[in-house]
Design an enzyme around this catalytic site. Structure first.
Site, PDB file in Angstrom:
ATOM      1  N   ASN A  80     -44.647-108.022 -37.060  1.00  0.00           N
ATOM      2  CA  ASN A  80     -45.544-108.704 -36.124  1.00  0.00           C
ATOM      3  C   ASN A  80     -46.797-107.841 -35.980  1.00  0.00           C
ATOM      4  OD1 ASN A  80     -46.836-109.967 -34.053  1.00  0.00           O
ATOM      5  ND2 ASN A  80     -45.252-109.622 -32.505  1.00  0.00           N
ATOM      6  N   TRP A  81     -47.846-108.248 -36.674  1.00  0.00           N
ATOM      7  CA  TRP A  81     -49.068-107.435 -36.672  1.00  0.00           C
ATOM      8  C   TRP A  81     -49.841-107.573 -35.361  1.00  0.00           C
ATOM      9  CZ3 TRP A  81     -51.480-108.503 -42.260  1.00  0.00           C
ATOM     10  CH2 TRP A  81     -50.661-107.893 -43.208  1.00  0.00           C
ATOM     11  N   LYS A  82     -49.460-108.529 -34.521  1.00  0.00           N
ATOM     12  CA  LYS A  82     -50.170-108.785 -33.249  1.00  0.00           C
ATOM     13  C   LYS A  82     -51.673-108.885 -33.527  1.00  0.00           C
ATOM     14  CE  LYS A  82     -46.378-106.595 -30.811  1.00  0.00           C
ATOM     15  NZ  LYS A  82     -45.884-105.820 -29.692  1.00  0.00           N
ATOM     16  N   GLU A  95     -45.216-110.976 -24.864  1.00  0.00           N
ATOM     17  CA  GLU A  95     -46.661-110.922 -24.587  1.00  0.00           C
ATOM     18  C   GLU A  95     -47.217-112.329 -24.347  1.00  0.00           C
ATOM     19  OE1 GLU A  95     -47.647-108.574 -28.050  1.00  0.00           O
ATOM     20  OE2 GLU A  95     -46.521-106.913 -27.153  1.00  0.00           O
ATOM     21  N   GLY A 154     -43.588-101.268 -27.557  1.00  0.00           N
ATOM     22  CA  GLY A 154     -44.792-100.435 -27.546  1.00  0.00           C
ATOM     23  C   GLY A 154     -44.684 -99.182 -26.694  1.00  0.00           C
ATOM     24  N   GLY A 156     -43.297-104.142 -34.452  1.00  0.00           N
ATOM     25  CA  GLY A 156     -44.708-104.176 -34.071  1.00  0.00           C
ATOM     26  C   GLY A 156     -45.464-103.025 -34.704  1.00  0.00           C
ATOM     27  N   HIS A 199     -42.653-114.737 -27.628  1.00  0.00           N
ATOM     28  CA  HIS A 199     -42.822-113.283 -27.523  1.00  0.00           C
ATOM     29  C   HIS A 199     -43.169-112.917 -26.079  1.00  0.00           C
ATOM     30  CE1 HIS A 199     -44.345-109.232 -28.065  1.00  0.00           C
ATOM     31  NE2 HIS A 199     -43.681-109.219 -29.201  1.00  0.00           N
ATOM     32  N   GLU A 208     -35.820-108.509 -27.765  1.00  0.00           N
ATOM     33  CA  GLU A 208     -36.852-107.494 -27.571  1.00  0.00           C
ATOM     34  C   GLU A 208     -36.896-107.113 -26.093  1.00  0.00           C
ATOM     35  OE1 GLU A 208     -39.941-107.580 -30.935  1.00  0.00           O
ATOM     36  OE2 GLU A 208     -40.661-108.964 -29.423  1.00  0.00           O
ATOM     37  N   SER A 211     -40.016-100.725 -30.280  1.00  0.00           N
ATOM     38  CA  SER A 211     -40.075 -99.322 -30.725  1.00  0.00           C
ATOM     39  C   SER A 211     -39.085 -99.021 -31.840  1.00  0.00           C
ATOM     40  CB  SER A 211     -39.882 -98.364 -29.538  1.00  0.00           C
ATOM     41  OG  SER A 211     -40.940 -98.528 -28.617  1.00  0.00           O
TER      42      SER A 211
HETATM   43  P1  13P Z   1     -43.296-102.365 -31.131  1.00  0.00           P
HETATM   44  O1  13P Z   1     -42.511-102.257 -32.403  1.00  0.00           O
HETATM   45  O2  13P Z   1     -44.712-101.897 -31.252  1.00  0.00           O
HETATM   46  O3  13P Z   1     -42.569-101.753 -29.970  1.00  0.00           O
HETATM   47  O4  13P Z   1     -43.420-103.940 -30.805  1.00  0.00           O
HETATM   48  C1  13P Z   1     -42.285-104.716 -30.878  1.00  0.00           C
HETATM   49  C2  13P Z   1     -42.707-106.122 -30.825  1.00  0.00           C
HETATM   50  O5  13P Z   1     -43.211-106.598 -29.831  1.00  0.00           O
HETATM   51  C3  13P Z   1     -42.505-106.932 -32.037  1.00  0.00           C
HETATM   52  O6  13P Z   1     -42.678-108.274 -31.759  1.00  0.00           O
END
Ligand code: 13P
Length: 250
Positions: free
Chosen positions: A9-11, A98, A173, A233, A96, A167, A212
């Protein structure tokens, strides 16, 4: 044996040239016998050009990070599931944390998004997970069970097109991953909930861990009985690190 899946997930990261460079690097490092399903989820404008370089023979697939709850029409700024399909998207992330928290996506909206995606034969990566406060109050199982209600209204054929991603929000993050034991416990629970509807689907449904997850902890997490891979992420943005995560799933 369930197939292992690792999704990037490159966000809101990676320009087109950076994205293409990363994908080319990964595909060079992976051989054609690698059975892990690798799903690359860039931002919308990158979907088509990234899709053009993805090598399905090496099990690289295209995923979007979101889709509209609307089918078509006057919805400025939205991207529908059918448009995603038209640029050869095979997967879409829905729910997600977010999207739930920053963009106020309700369970009702997520349900509509799931239906839109499945109608277009796009597999949905449906995200669930609790906040830190909820875990401190031992509410994590109740929270996740409630979030899973959306997939309960799906028929079995639709349900077999779903991937679950657990998640925990406190792990996203933060650099603090759920321990393999904590993650396994929740993945087991998710499978038990789905088994109430259909045991075959519960045994077959992929349940990914996210939060993470990195090159250092991936193999321990992925070796748990009910963890079928990861939704990654920040560690998916770095070729050298992400390739280690793919190897950890292989
Ligand atoms: P991180 O791997 O940066 O913690 O993010 C996880 C995430 O939200 C994947 O969708």
């Amino acid at each position: 044996m369930r197939q292992k899946i690792v999704a990037a997930n490159w966000k809101l990261n990676k320009t087109l040239s950076e994205g293409i460079e990363l994908v080319k690097f990964l595909q060079l490092k992976v051989n054609e016998y690698d059975k892990v399903i690798k799903i690359i989820c860039p931002t919308f404008p990158l979907l088509y050009p990234i899709g053009q370089v993805l090598n399905k023979e090496k099990n690289f697939y295209l995923g979007a990070q979101n889709c509209s709850a609307f089918e078509k029409g006057a919805y400025t700024g939205e991207v529908s599931a059918s448009i995603l399909k038209s640029v050869h998207c095979d997967y879409v992330i829905i729910g997600h944390s977010e999207r739930r928290s920053i963009f106020n996506e309700s369970e009702e909206i997520l349900k509509r998004k799931l239906e839109r995606a499945l109608n277009e034969n796009i597999k949905a990566i449906y995200c669930v997970g609790e906040e830190l406060e909820q875990r401190k109050n031992r509410l994590q199982f109740d929270v996740v069970e409630k979030q899973l209600e959306n997939i309960f209204s799906l028929n079995n054929e639709q349900l077999s097109q779903i991937i679950i991603a657990y998640e925990p929000i406190w792990a996203i993050g933060t650099g603090v991953n759920a321990s393999p034991k904590e993650a396994q416990e929740m993945h087991r629970f998710i499978r038990e909930i789905i088994a109430k509807k259909d045991t075959n689907i519960a045994n077959a449904i992929p349940v990914l861990y996210g939060g993470s997850c990195n090159a250092g902890n991936a193999s321990q997490l992925f070796s748990q009985k009910d963890i079928d891979g990861g939704l990654i992420g920040s560690a998916s943005l770095k070729g050298e690190e992400f390739i280690q995560i793919i190897y950890a799933a292989s």
